[in-house]
Design a protein around this motif. Structure first.
Motif, mmCIF file in Angstrom:
data_model
loop_
_atom_site.group_PDB
_atom_site.id
_atom_site.type_symbol
_atom_site.label_atom_id
_atom_site.label_comp_id
_atom_site.label_asym_id
_atom_site.label_seq_id
_atom_site.Cartn_x
_atom_site.Cartn_y
_atom_site.Cartn_z
ATOM 1 N N CYS A 1 39.094 50.241 42.275
ATOM 2 C CA CYS A 1 38.327 50.032 43.424
ATOM 3 C C CYS A 1 39.173 50.065 44.577
ATOM 4 O O CYS A 1 40.351 49.872 44.691
ATOM 5 C CB CYS A 1 37.715 48.440 43.144
ATOM 6 N N TYR B 1 41.559 41.578 46.962
ATOM 7 C CA TYR B 1 41.292 42.263 45.659
ATOM 8 C C TYR B 1 39.838 42.676 45.329
ATOM 9 O O TYR B 1 39.251 42.349 46.294
ATOM 10 C CB TYR B 1 41.625 41.166 44.522
ATOM 11 N N CYS B 2 39.834 43.493 44.491
ATOM 12 C CA CYS B 2 38.482 44.198 44.391
ATOM 13 C C CYS B 2 38.010 43.887 42.797
ATOM 14 O O CYS B 2 38.726 42.898 42.188
ATOM 15 C CB CYS B 2 38.511 45.859 44.322
ATOM 16 N N ASP B 3 37.016 44.644 42.180
ATOM 17 C CA ASP B 3 36.540 44.031 40.897
ATOM 18 C C ASP B 3 37.856 44.582 39.911
ATOM 19 O O ASP B 3 37.941 43.900 38.865
ATOM 20 C CB ASP B 3 35.430 45.040 40.605
ATOM 21 N N THR C 1 46.491 44.433 42.936
ATOM 22 C CA THR C 1 46.036 45.483 42.631
ATOM 23 C C THR C 1 45.235 45.758 41.264
ATOM 24 O O THR C 1 44.508 46.582 41.127
ATOM 25 C CB THR C 1 47.346 46.794 42.443
ATOM 26 N N SER D 1 39.592 46.941 48.579
ATOM 27 C CA SER D 1 40.621 46.243 49.197
ATOM 28 C C SER D 1 41.724 46.915 50.101
ATOM 29 O O SER D 1 42.228 46.446 51.016
ATOM 30 C CB SER D 1 41.343 45.531 48.026
ATOM 31 N N GLY E 1 43.205 43.319 40.534
ATOM 32 C CA GLY E 1 41.751 43.072 40.877
ATOM 33 C C GLY E 1 41.137 41.737 40.051
ATOM 34 O O GLY E 1 41.913 41.224 39.255
ATOM 35 N N TRP E 2 39.996 41.480 40.132
ATOM 36 C CA TRP E 2 39.398 40.360 39.550
ATOM 37 C C TRP E 2 39.692 40.596 38.060
ATOM 38 O O TRP E 2 39.673 39.433 37.373
ATOM 39 C CB TRP E 2 37.942 40.191 39.977
#
Length: 73
Positions: free
Chosen positions: A37, A31-33, A59, A40, A61-62
């Motif tokens: 993003c 995961y990304c932010d 997808t 990932s 993310g965070w």
């Protein structure tokens, strides 16, 4: 047990060492932010090339994870 792996590291050997250090017998969630993003996705490409077949991208993310957690509480 999260591990932060930045796919565009200046030291590519360090990047590859981090990738090779991931467990091959576990499911990996990348995961990304947030949803916009692409980091990932870049990491997922590398993991696929190294034979990590149990890798999946979260997808949202965070940002999405935190939002959903706060809704449940």
């Amino acid at each position: 047990n999260a591990v932060n792996i930045f796919p565009y590291m200046d030291d590519q050997q360090e990047y590859l060492n981090l990738v090779n250090g991931l467990p091959r017998d576990k499911i990996l969630i990348l995961y990304c932010d947030g949803g916009a993003c692409d980091l990932s996705h870049e990491l997922a490409k590398t993991l696929f090339e190294f034979g990590y077949e149990q890798s999946f991208i979260y997808t949202g993310g965070w940002e999405d994870w935190v939002l959903k957690k706060s809704i449940r509480e």
